[in-house]
Design a protein around this motif. Structure first.
Motif, PDB file in Angstrom:
ATOM      1  N   GLY A  57       0.839  -1.187   0.000  1.00 61.75           N
ATOM      2  CA  GLY A  57       0.000   0.000   0.000  1.00 61.75           C
ATOM      3  C   GLY A  57       0.874   1.237   0.000  1.00 61.75           C
ATOM      4  O   GLY A  57       2.085   1.167   0.229  1.00 61.75           O
ATOM      5  N   ILE A  58       0.272   2.372  -0.270  1.00 61.66           N
ATOM      6  CA  ILE A  58       0.997   3.639  -0.300  1.00 61.66           C
ATOM      7  C   ILE A  58       0.971   4.236   1.087  1.00 61.66           C
ATOM      8  O   ILE A  58      -0.104   4.462   1.657  1.00 61.66           O
ATOM      9  N   GLY A  59       2.147   4.495   1.632  1.00 66.71           N
ATOM     10  CA  GLY A  59       2.219   5.063   2.967  1.00 66.71           C
ATOM     11  C   GLY A  59       2.422   6.562   2.938  1.00 66.71           C
ATOM     12  O   GLY A  59       3.324   7.066   2.274  1.00 66.71           O
ATOM     13  N   GLY A  60       1.565   7.295   3.633  1.00 65.68           N
ATOM     14  CA  GLY A  60       1.769   8.723   3.821  1.00 65.68           C
ATOM     15  C   GLY A  60       1.226   9.622   2.744  1.00 65.68           C
ATOM     16  O   GLY A  60       1.575  10.804   2.711  1.00 65.68           O
ATOM     17  N   ASP A  65      -3.856   6.975   2.057  1.00 64.77           N
ATOM     18  CA  ASP A  65      -2.936   6.240   2.916  1.00 64.77           C
ATOM     19  C   ASP A  65      -3.317   4.763   2.954  1.00 64.77           C
ATOM     20  O   ASP A  65      -4.452   4.408   3.293  1.00 64.77           O
ATOM     21  N   GLY A  66      -2.373   3.901   2.572  1.00 61.87           N
ATOM     22  CA  GLY A  66      -2.605   2.466   2.577  1.00 61.87           C
ATOM     23  C   GLY A  66      -3.256   1.916   1.321  1.00 61.87           C
ATOM     24  O   GLY A  66      -3.406   0.696   1.190  1.00 61.87           O
ATOM     25  N   GLY A 136       8.986  -4.543  -0.645  1.00 63.80           N
ATOM     26  CA  GLY A 136       7.794  -3.704  -0.690  1.00 63.80           C
ATOM     27  C   GLY A 136       6.810  -3.984   0.414  1.00 63.80           C
ATOM     28  O   GLY A 136       5.785  -3.309   0.518  1.00 63.80           O
ATOM     29  N   ARG A 137       7.099  -4.988   1.233  1.00 65.25           N
ATOM     30  CA  ARG A 137       6.225  -5.291   2.367  1.00 65.25           C
ATOM     31  C   ARG A 137       7.048  -5.211   3.662  1.00 65.25           C
ATOM     32  O   ARG A 137       7.133  -4.140   4.253  1.00 65.25           O
ATOM     33  N   SER A 138       7.667  -6.324   4.068  1.00 65.46           N
ATOM     34  CA  SER A 138       8.456  -6.288   5.298  1.00 65.46           C
ATOM     35  C   SER A 138       9.921  -5.959   5.035  1.00 65.46           C
ATOM     36  O   SER A 138      10.693  -5.763   5.976  1.00 65.46           O
ATOM     37  N   PHE A 144       9.571   6.226   5.800  1.00 62.47           N
ATOM     38  CA  PHE A 144       8.352   7.035   5.799  1.00 62.47           C
ATOM     39  C   PHE A 144       7.213   6.317   5.080  1.00 62.47           C
ATOM     40  O   PHE A 144       6.045   6.560   5.365  1.00 62.47           O
ATOM     41  N   CYS A 145       7.565   5.452   4.144  1.00 60.35           N
ATOM     42  CA  CYS A 145       6.547   4.685   3.429  1.00 60.35           C
ATOM     43  C   CYS A 145       6.122   3.438   4.198  1.00 60.35           C
ATOM     44  O   CYS A 145       4.958   3.017   4.118  1.00 60.35           O
ATOM     45  N   HIS A 146       7.040   2.803   4.919  1.00 57.21           N
ATOM     46  CA  HIS A 146       6.765   1.496   5.510  1.00 57.21           C
ATOM     47  C   HIS A 146       7.086   1.398   7.004  1.00 57.21           C
ATOM     48  O   HIS A 146       6.861   0.353   7.608  1.00 57.21           O
TER      49      HIS A 146
END
Length: 529
Positions: A57-60, A65-66, A136-138, A144-146
């Motif tokens: 998902g897109i963070g921020g 958001d998400g 892109g996940r963990s 800032f994104c994750h």
């Protein structure tokens, strides 16, 4: 030829676009939205390879958001459909020429007044097995994104050197369980280790064998010795690289950085070093974040509109940036902007000095269109005239021929920051040798002094400061003082004589016809026999 009816007239659909946006991600769609709302005929070419396609998902990003990236892009393309002047086309631009002429992978050719590069960048991860599975996940590159998703979890940082320290301290904002993995790179000094230790960050120097994943998420880091470190997330150092040679083909200047070795120079209006070429998003080595891509895309779109209005109706716009241009291109552009740049008269300070000297051999550094070189030749000197611009020297040759002294002047092209003419001379002249682009001035002036024969003269005339009415050049441009120039030359008193060293004011007319006074710094130095 495709035609349509517009305003009661047939309109040629194959005419030049106002703007072609290359890239249909956050930056490109944002630029196209601004252009569409400004009623500018715009083509978006989307290769369908967004950099963040693997992200959960897109963070921020405010309002999104998400949201999964694919949903954002689909929504953006839907919004563009409301604007009849915007066409979104799936495809890839494979070649470009200034002008702008772009060739697509399907063989079609498109022409445009302006271009926005919004292609994104390739993210190159460390060569560690398992990273790609959780990317892109963990496993991520941007806290800032994750960082929110990794909050309060055990996190690894995989990096080296000063960047490793920065990243480890950054992720410490989201969790207090941080282990820095230097992967057998012993490049932290004692001060850095103490800084990390003071906030509870452990440094593990062992070689990393792989990232262990379960269900697509990180569960542990396995070392070369077979042991494992349980981790739920990892921040890893990545570098961003151009996806194609397109930016280079169009002539855009790169500004290398640790994050992006070939990221493009852009100014505060998203303009590259090439007039009419803009860049937005990751390609400009901006903060690699969707929110930043949207912002820079919007700014690029607005800048394109204003640039077009400058051409269409004379809207005042800031001069195009030149500081990132290669020196040869800058000066070719400078002399190519008008049929003639200089008055053709000799510089007054040089005339004052040289008219009382016995003619011999002279070296004119930065001869431009030949005013000084031709005057010296007319007064009996044999001149070597040097410039970086072929256009300028061509005009100087024509002037020398017209005034009957072409046989007394040898023209040589040099980028003085790279090469210097051979030989020694009775007179070496450096008149107003300033530049807003690369110019290794202190070394060039030292080379100039070394080229003066015993008994010969070095004449340096500098601007004493920036005229208040000057445009296109920063007013804090570093014009050195007389003493700074002389200190840089480091000439020995027993070998050189100061004939004339002073600041001289002169009257000039400003662009609006008013009278003003400006200062010239004059340095006449004689090499003792």
């Amino acid at each position: 030829m495709a035609l349509r009816i517009a305003g009661g007239k047939l309109e040629d659909m194959e005419r030049e676009w106002d703007c072609i946006v290359i890239g249909g991600g956050a930056a490109g769609l944002s630029a196209a939205l601004v252009l569409g709302r400004a009623r500018r005929r715009t083509l978006v070419v989307d290769a369908g390879k967004p950099s963040n396609s693997a992200a959960h998902g897109i963070g921020g990003l405010l309002g999104h958001d998400g949201r999964p990236p694919a949903e954002l892009y689909e929504k953006g393309r839907g919004e563009l459909a409301a604007y009849p002047d915007v066409e979104v086309r799936s495809g890839e631009v494979v070649r470009g020429e200034r002008g702008f002429v772009l060739e697509l992978a399907d063989g079609s050719i498109e022409r445009s007044k302006t271009v926005v590069l919004a292609t994104g960048m390739d993210y190159r991860m460390p060569d560690v097995p398992g990273i790609a599975e959780a990317w892109g996940r963990s496993v991520f590159h941007c806290p800032f994104c994750h960082g929110w998703e990794a909050r309060d979890q055990p996190v690894a940082v995989l990096a080296s050197g000063a960047r490793a320290v920065h990243m480890a301290l950054m992720i410490r904002n989201w969790t207090d369980d941080v282990v820095l993995l230097t992967n057998a790179a012993d490049d932290l000094d004692d001060a850095q280790r103490k800084q990390l230790d003071a906030v509870g960050i452990t440094v593990d120097p062992r070689a990393v064998a792989r990232f262990v994943t379960s269900g697509g998420d990180l569960s542990a880091v396995e070392f070369a010795d077979g042991t494992e470190l349980p981790r739920r997330a990892a921040l890893v150092a990545t570098t961003l690289h151009q996806r194609s040679p397109l930016a280079a083909q169009l002539g855009a200047t790169a500004v290398p950085s640790p994050l992006a070795p070939d990221g493009l120079f852009v100014d505060q209006f998203q303009r590259t070093s090439v007039p009419g070429l803009f860049a937005a998003g990751d390609i400009g080595a901006q903060m690699p974040q969707v929110a930043a891509a949207v912002a820079t895309g919007s700014l690029a779109g607005a800048s394109v509109v204003q640039t077009l209005l400058g051409d269409d109706v004379g809207l005042p716009v800031p001069p195009w940036p030149t500081q990132a241009l290669p020196a040869d291109e800058y000066w070719e552009r400078h002399y190519g902007s008008r049929d003639r740049i200089w008055s053709g008269r000799v510089n007054a300070r040089l005339e004052e000095v040289a008219r009382d000297l016995t003619p011999g051999s002279a070296l004119d550094l930065g001869c431009g269109e030949g005013g000084d070189a031709v005057w010296l030749a007319e007064h009996g000197w044999h001149v070597t005239a040097v410039d970086i611009s072929e256009t300028a020297m061509g005009r100087a040759r024509d002037e020398a021929t017209a005034r009957g002294v072409a046989d007394r002047i040898a023209f040589e092209r040099h980028d003085l920051s790279e090469t210097f003419p051979e030989g020694d001379y009775d007179l070496v002249s450096a008149q107003f040798l300033h530049s807003t682009v690369r110019l290794e001035r202190p070394r060039i002036l030292s080379d100039a002094a070394a080229a003066v024969r015993p008994g010969g003269h070095l004449v340096i005339v500098d601007h004493g400061g920036m005229p208040s009415w000057a445009t296109g050049v920063p007013h804090d441009f570093p014009f050195p003082s007389i003493e700074e120039v002389l200190a840089g030359l480091n000439l020995q008193d027993d070998q050189w004589e100061r004939v004339r060293v002073e600041a001289i004011e002169r009257d000039v007319s400003t662009p609006d016809g008013k009278h003003a006074r400006i200062a010239d710094n004059v340095m006449v130095l004689r090499r003792k026999p």
